[in-house]
Design an enzyme around this catalytic site. Sequence first.
Site, mmCIF file in Angstrom:
data_model
loop_
_atom_site.group_PDB
_atom_site.id
_atom_site.type_symbol
_atom_site.label_atom_id
_atom_site.label_comp_id
_atom_site.label_asym_id
_atom_site.label_seq_id
_atom_site.Cartn_x
_atom_site.Cartn_y
_atom_site.Cartn_z
ATOM 1 N N CYS A 135 19.301 43.909 37.024
ATOM 2 C CA CYS A 135 18.927 42.693 37.749
ATOM 3 C C CYS A 135 18.187 41.732 36.810
ATOM 4 C CB CYS A 135 18.112 43.051 38.985
ATOM 5 S SG CYS A 135 17.977 41.701 40.167
ATOM 6 N N HIS B 134 21.155 47.587 41.746
ATOM 7 C CA HIS B 134 20.013 48.441 41.401
ATOM 8 C C HIS B 134 20.345 49.926 41.556
ATOM 9 C CE1 HIS B 134 16.722 45.460 41.078
ATOM 10 N NE2 HIS B 134 17.472 44.742 41.891
ATOM 11 N N GLU C 13 18.705 52.357 40.299
ATOM 12 C CA GLU C 13 17.449 53.114 40.402
ATOM 13 C C GLU C 13 16.900 53.130 41.828
ATOM 14 O OE1 GLU C 13 17.600 50.029 39.853
ATOM 15 O OE2 GLU C 13 15.691 49.008 40.177
#
Lengths: 230, 80
Positions: free
Chosen positions: A86, A203, A205
């Site tokens: 991002c 994302h 994660e």
Amino acid sequence: MKFAIIEFPGSNCDHDAYHAAKHVLGQQAAFVWHKDAGLGGADAVVLPGGFSYGDYLRTGAIARFSPVMESVREFAAGGGPVIGICNGFQVLLEAGLLEGALLCNRRLKFLCQHVHVRVEQTDTPFTGAAQLGQVLSLPIAHGEGSYHAPPETLEALEANRQVIFRYCSEEGGLQDAANPNGSLAAVAGICNPERNVVGLMPHPERACESALGSEDGRVVLESVVAAVAA
Amino acid sequence: MKTRVFVSLKASVFDPQGRTIVEALQSMGYGSVSDVRQGKYFEVDVDTESADEARSLVSEVSDKLLANPVIESYRVEVDE
């Protein structure tokens, strides 16, 4: 292995990356402040999401001049795996470590939702454990995520197989409706010609535990753990 | 020395903000407004001996920071 997670003023997904690396994958992880020189002997570098420098001027434009970016550049030049997620992707583009730019989403809306992305290439340190064509459900949260590159750059990226994630439907189709932000060629993530530097808007994660709605992001981080161990 | 830098998206780059503004203007009745491109404007004061030096310095910082050459172009004005 040890992850270095870079913190810029305004990073806000640094703890998500730390949690995923340390608590979900059971690896070592350390924060590296953007004014530090050196990466503390890390095996992989994460440039996390957020709003470095408040997104002033252009997303990532000021963070790229942080002292730590010299170390990131050297680490990348030596073949070390670097991932920008991002805002981290925006920083890598501004730094010239990846090619292209990210523009305002086509309908100008800040998009915060789960999307599907298709793994287009598996010969990078961040996709090696994935299957070619595998569809991942990952969250996005951005206002400037519309990938843009001049035609000759996009042509070179495609020819060198540097587009590694594309927005797609749940079934893996590339219809326009599945492209949330108007990215050129539905690009969600790319790598550099040497393939060790990867950037993506979604994302992974934040999608490493079923309690968060998806575990599909784990494969990205597991890939680099396997790549470093190899 | 007073300088001004105008940064705009290249013609080949879609500008959704400009698009939204022109649509708003047209819905306000300004049907003759056919296009709007949104850009950025900087006032940059520099301590240099000459206008040429000022122009060269401000062009350099525009290349490095104020504009992203992948998507933007810029124009510099210097008070003579």
